[in-house]
Design an enzyme around this catalytic site. Sequence first.
Site, PDB file in Angstrom:
ATOM      1  N   GLY A  46     -74.288  99.216 -39.044  1.00 61.85           N
ATOM      2  CA  GLY A  46     -74.713  98.647 -40.317  1.00 61.85           C
ATOM      3  C   GLY A  46     -76.192  98.378 -40.241  1.00 61.85           C
ATOM      4  O   GLY A  46     -76.952  99.215 -39.776  1.00 61.85           O
ATOM      5  N   GLU A  47     -76.567  97.181 -40.612  1.00 65.19           N
ATOM      6  CA  GLU A  47     -77.982  96.811 -40.593  1.00 65.19           C
ATOM      7  C   GLU A  47     -78.134  95.598 -39.674  1.00 65.19           C
ATOM      8  O   GLU A  47     -77.719  94.507 -40.019  1.00 65.19           O
ATOM      9  CB  GLU A  47     -78.426  96.528 -42.047  1.00 65.19           C
ATOM     10  CG  GLU A  47     -79.899  96.301 -42.212  1.00 65.19           C
ATOM     11  CD  GLU A  47     -80.759  97.342 -41.525  1.00 65.19           C
ATOM     12  OE1 GLU A  47     -80.558  98.545 -41.761  1.00 65.19           O
ATOM     13  OE2 GLU A  47     -81.632  96.958 -40.723  1.00 65.19           O
ATOM     14  N   SER A  48     -78.736  95.825 -38.523  1.00 65.75           N
ATOM     15  CA  SER A  48     -78.765  94.773 -37.505  1.00 65.75           C
ATOM     16  C   SER A  48     -79.510  93.519 -37.960  1.00 65.75           C
ATOM     17  O   SER A  48     -79.112  92.400 -37.616  1.00 65.75           O
ATOM     18  CB  SER A  48     -79.373  95.311 -36.207  1.00 65.75           C
ATOM     19  OG  SER A  48     -80.661  95.821 -36.440  1.00 65.75           O
ATOM     20  N   CYS A  78     -74.013 101.116 -32.539  1.00 67.04           N
ATOM     21  CA  CYS A  78     -75.217 101.278 -33.365  1.00 67.04           C
ATOM     22  C   CYS A  78     -75.926  99.952 -33.665  1.00 67.04           C
ATOM     23  O   CYS A  78     -76.558  99.396 -32.781  1.00 67.04           O
ATOM     24  CB  CYS A  78     -74.837 102.048 -34.617  1.00 67.04           C
ATOM     25  SG  CYS A  78     -76.193 102.980 -35.277  1.00 67.04           S
ATOM     26  N   ARG A 105     -84.925 100.901 -32.026  1.00 68.29           N
ATOM     27  CA  ARG A 105     -84.262 101.049 -33.333  1.00 68.29           C
ATOM     28  C   ARG A 105     -84.740 102.321 -34.015  1.00 68.29           C
ATOM     29  O   ARG A 105     -85.871 102.735 -33.835  1.00 68.29           O
ATOM     30  CB  ARG A 105     -84.593  99.860 -34.246  1.00 68.29           C
ATOM     31  CG  ARG A 105     -83.955  98.579 -33.823  1.00 68.29           C
ATOM     32  CD  ARG A 105     -84.282  97.479 -34.822  1.00 68.29           C
ATOM     33  NE  ARG A 105     -83.683  97.739 -36.121  1.00 68.29           N
ATOM     34  CZ  ARG A 105     -84.025  97.107 -37.245  1.00 68.29           C
ATOM     35  NH1 ARG A 105     -84.979  96.198 -37.232  1.00 68.29           N
ATOM     36  NH2 ARG A 105     -83.429  97.385 -38.379  1.00 68.29           N
ATOM     37  N   ILE A 132     -76.200 107.767 -36.982  1.00 71.27           N
ATOM     38  CA  ILE A 132     -76.669 107.407 -38.329  1.00 71.27           C
ATOM     39  C   ILE A 132     -77.850 106.442 -38.185  1.00 71.27           C
ATOM     40  O   ILE A 132     -77.664 105.307 -37.747  1.00 71.27           O
ATOM     41  CB  ILE A 132     -75.541 106.741 -39.154  1.00 71.27           C
ATOM     42  CG1 ILE A 132     -74.327 107.676 -39.244  1.00 71.27           C
ATOM     43  CG2 ILE A 132     -76.040 106.392 -40.558  1.00 71.27           C
ATOM     44  CD1 ILE A 132     -73.083 107.036 -39.839  1.00 71.27           C
ATOM     45  N   HIS A 168     -71.265 106.469 -33.494  1.00 72.36           N
ATOM     46  CA  HIS A 168     -70.138 105.871 -34.219  1.00 72.36           C
ATOM     47  C   HIS A 168     -68.816 106.576 -33.924  1.00 72.36           C
ATOM     48  O   HIS A 168     -68.415 107.446 -34.707  1.00 72.36           O
ATOM     49  CB  HIS A 168     -70.402 105.993 -35.723  1.00 72.36           C
ATOM     50  CG  HIS A 168     -71.495 105.122 -36.224  1.00 72.36           C
ATOM     51  ND1 HIS A 168     -71.284 103.843 -36.682  1.00 72.36           N
ATOM     52  CD2 HIS A 168     -72.821 105.345 -36.333  1.00 72.36           C
ATOM     53  CE1 HIS A 168     -72.427 103.316 -37.061  1.00 72.36           C
ATOM     54  NE2 HIS A 168     -73.376 104.211 -36.866  1.00 72.36           N
ATOM     55  N   GLU A 170     -65.960 105.455 -34.440  1.00 78.82           N
ATOM     56  CA  GLU A 170     -64.993 105.087 -35.492  1.00 78.82           C
ATOM     57  C   GLU A 170     -65.095 106.013 -36.703  1.00 78.82           C
ATOM     58  O   GLU A 170     -64.249 105.971 -37.578  1.00 78.82           O
ATOM     59  CB  GLU A 170     -65.184 103.616 -35.890  1.00 78.82           C
ATOM     60  CG  GLU A 170     -66.345 103.293 -36.813  1.00 78.82           C
ATOM     61  CD  GLU A 170     -67.720 103.346 -36.158  1.00 78.82           C
ATOM     62  OE1 GLU A 170     -67.826 103.718 -34.966  1.00 78.82           O
ATOM     63  OE2 GLU A 170     -68.708 103.021 -36.859  1.00 78.82           O
TER      64      GLU A 170
END
Length: 190
Positions: A46-48, A78, A105, A132, A168, A170
């Site tokens: 997502g967005e860390s 990620c 990042r 991603i 990822h 998943e």
Amino acid sequence: MRIGVVAVQGAFLEHEKMLKELGADCVEIRQKKDLEGIDGFIFPGGESTVQGKLLKELDLFDPIQKAIFNGMPVLATCAGLILLAEHLEQDSTTHLQTLPVTVKRNGYGRQLGSFKAYGTVDDMKNVPLVFIRAPYITEVKKEVKILSYYENRIVAVQYKNQIGLSFHPEMTKDTRIHEAFLKLVKSGKN
Ligand code: GLN
């Protein structure tokens, strides 16, 4: 086995789907009491920056950090890897700092948004690697086990109870990494 999936932001549903497929119970972690009774947890992509901020706001930061230092197994993908990293390259906004590695990042550049490759992860061959806006690991302390390289860059590591991935699993149909994580959780329970 009961696995907590940190569900404050990002791709947590995909992890839950995979865990359920493997027969593990899942609980979404959004507040401190959700941590009760779990055997391990997963940090999604997502967005860390957003996730780190929300962990603090929801009073999850300290109990999660403590649980990891006390040996609770964790799988971080990620943005999750960024949250665990002890250092971030050219970036002072570190978060939990439980994993002794340095992470860059958006390591593949912002232009190269996402791509899929195949690689070896530990003893697993031909694992689909979905990147991603992915980070990669530029440095590890010597106790850290490197599980995977992709094009000479470190993209998966294990340090004691912590597994960190740039990619990822998943978002694929390959369940081997989640199975390996559940094995790690199970070994801690015996
Ligand atoms: N680039 C994102 C970050 O810095 C991570 C991307 C992801 O989790 N897919 O947080």
